[in-house]
Design a protein around this motif. Sequence first.
Motif, PDB file in Angstrom:
ATOM      1  N   ALA A   6       0.835  -1.207   0.000  1.00 44.09           N
ATOM      2  CA  ALA A   6       0.000   0.000   0.000  1.00 44.09           C
ATOM      3  C   ALA A   6       0.870   1.257   0.000  1.00 44.09           C
ATOM      4  N   VAL A   7       1.944   1.229   0.759  1.00 44.06           N
ATOM      5  CA  VAL A   7       2.864   2.372   0.787  1.00 44.06           C
ATOM      6  C   VAL A   7       3.566   2.512  -0.562  1.00 44.06           C
ATOM      7  N   GLN A   8       4.042   1.405  -1.091  1.00 41.66           N
ATOM      8  CA  GLN A   8       4.763   1.454  -2.369  1.00 41.66           C
ATOM      9  C   GLN A   8       3.855   1.928  -3.505  1.00 41.66           C
ATOM     10  N   ASP A   9       2.624   1.461  -3.520  1.00 41.18           N
ATOM     11  CA  ASP A   9       1.696   1.791  -4.603  1.00 41.18           C
ATOM     12  C   ASP A   9       1.331   3.271  -4.650  1.00 41.18           C
ATOM     13  N   ASP A  10       1.338   3.921  -3.495  1.00 36.94           N
ATOM     14  CA  ASP A  10       0.965   5.338  -3.434  1.00 36.94           C
ATOM     15  C   ASP A  10       2.022   6.095  -2.630  1.00 36.94           C
ATOM     16  N   TRP A  11       3.263   5.936  -3.073  1.00 39.37           N
ATOM     17  CA  TRP A  11       4.428   6.451  -2.354  1.00 39.37           C
ATOM     18  C   TRP A  11       4.283   7.922  -1.970  1.00 39.37           C
ATOM     19  N   ASP A  12       3.873   8.755  -2.896  1.00 38.63           N
ATOM     20  CA  ASP A  12       3.806  10.192  -2.618  1.00 38.63           C
ATOM     21  C   ASP A  12       2.823  10.534  -1.502  1.00 38.63           C
ATOM     22  N   ASN A  13       1.738   9.791  -1.402  1.00 38.99           N
ATOM     23  CA  ASN A  13       0.718  10.082  -0.400  1.00 38.99           C
ATOM     24  C   ASN A  13       0.829   9.231   0.873  1.00 38.99           C
TER      25      ASN A  13
ATOM     26  N   LYS B 282       3.925   7.603   2.041  1.00 37.77           N
ATOM     27  CA  LYS B 282       5.244   7.300   2.592  1.00 37.77           C
ATOM     28  C   LYS B 282       5.309   7.572   4.086  1.00 37.77           C
ATOM     29  N   SER B 283       4.393   8.386   4.602  1.00 41.40           N
ATOM     30  CA  SER B 283       4.342   8.604   6.054  1.00 41.40           C
ATOM     31  C   SER B 283       3.888   7.334   6.794  1.00 41.40           C
ATOM     32  N   ASP B 284       3.257   6.401   6.089  1.00 39.79           N
ATOM     33  CA  ASP B 284       2.834   5.127   6.683  1.00 39.79           C
ATOM     34  C   ASP B 284       3.952   4.083   6.687  1.00 39.79           C
ATOM     35  N   LEU B 285       5.072   4.406   6.055  1.00 43.04           N
ATOM     36  CA  LEU B 285       6.167   3.441   5.937  1.00 43.04           C
ATOM     37  C   LEU B 285       6.681   2.994   7.296  1.00 43.04           C
ATOM     38  N   SER B 286       6.837   3.913   8.207  1.00 45.03           N
ATOM     39  CA  SER B 286       7.380   3.576   9.525  1.00 45.03           C
ATOM     40  C   SER B 286       6.535   2.503  10.215  1.00 45.03           C
ATOM     41  N   ASN B 287       5.222   2.657  10.180  1.00 46.88           N
ATOM     42  CA  ASN B 287       4.342   1.660  10.807  1.00 46.88           C
ATOM     43  C   ASN B 287       4.421   0.311  10.097  1.00 46.88           C
ATOM     44  N   ALA B 288       4.473   0.343   8.772  1.00 46.81           N
ATOM     45  CA  ALA B 288       4.560  -0.910   8.006  1.00 46.81           C
ATOM     46  C   ALA B 288       5.884  -1.624   8.285  1.00 46.81           C
ATOM     47  N   LEU B 289       6.974  -0.858   8.337  1.00 44.81           N
ATOM     48  CA  LEU B 289       8.281  -1.461   8.634  1.00 44.81           C
ATOM     49  C   LEU B 289       8.314  -1.998  10.062  1.00 44.81           C
ATOM     50  N   ASP B 290       7.692  -1.281  10.992  1.00 44.13           N
ATOM     51  CA  ASP B 290       7.664  -1.714  12.384  1.00 44.13           C
ATOM     52  C   ASP B 290       6.905  -3.030  12.528  1.00 44.13           C
ATOM     53  N   PHE B 291       5.757  -3.153  11.850  1.00 40.37           N
ATOM     54  CA  PHE B 291       5.006  -4.410  11.890  1.00 40.37           C
ATOM     55  C   PHE B 291       5.862  -5.546  11.323  1.00 40.37           C
TER      56      PHE B 291
ATOM     57  N   GLU C  59      17.814  -0.661   6.607  1.00 33.38           N
ATOM     58  CA  GLU C  59      18.288   0.144   5.470  1.00 33.38           C
ATOM     59  C   GLU C  59      17.153   0.992   4.888  1.00 33.38           C
ATOM     60  N   THR C  60      15.984   0.403   4.763  1.00 35.19           N
ATOM     61  CA  THR C  60      14.831   1.121   4.212  1.00 35.19           C
ATOM     62  C   THR C  60      14.391   2.240   5.153  1.00 35.19           C
ATOM     63  N   ALA C  61      14.446   1.986   6.450  1.00 35.12           N
ATOM     64  CA  ALA C  61      14.061   3.019   7.418  1.00 35.12           C
ATOM     65  C   ALA C  61      15.039   4.193   7.390  1.00 35.12           C
ATOM     66  N   GLN C  62      16.314   3.891   7.168  1.00 32.45           N
ATOM     67  CA  GLN C  62      17.337   4.937   7.164  1.00 32.45           C
ATOM     68  C   GLN C  62      17.325   5.770   5.889  1.00 32.45           C
ATOM     69  N   ALA C  63      17.033   5.134   4.776  1.00 33.28           N
ATOM     70  CA  ALA C  63      17.009   5.835   3.485  1.00 33.28           C
ATOM     71  C   ALA C  63      15.808   5.342   2.691  1.00 33.28           C
ATOM     72  N   PRO C  64      14.615   5.817   3.042  1.00 36.22           N
ATOM     73  CA  PRO C  64      13.383   5.305   2.437  1.00 36.22           C
ATOM     74  C   PRO C  64      13.300   5.538   0.925  1.00 36.22           C
TER      75      PRO C  64
END
Length: 106
Positions: free
Chosen positions: A20-27, A29-38, A78-83
């Motif tokens: 979901a984050v990848q598909d709509d990266w611009d809108n 990407k703020s959800d990335l942290s939660n997805a990576l944490d899960f 790595e993704t969290a450090q340089a998304p």
Amino acid sequence: MNPRELEASLLLKAARQLQAVQDDWDNKKSDLSNALDFNRKLWTFLLTAVTNPDNPLPANIRENVANLGIFILGQILETAQAPSADKIKILIDLNRELASGLNTPA
């Protein structure tokens, strides 16, 4: 739901969150942290389970899953450090592949 089905379901949930984050990266990407944490929590649990000496899986399978888990945790860091949207793809693919394997009859 048996343990394999549960693990597969959780891996697919992690993949869906990342997708979901990848598909709509611009809108999203703020959800990335939660997805990576899960994903990190899930893989930490899986690593703990496969490295437990009482785990009934054959040693070679436990070792392979542990090695994969270490790689994935590194990718998460790595993704969290340089998304970037591109870095998420490998996590999505690996989660889906492992879930597929778990859903295959033993």
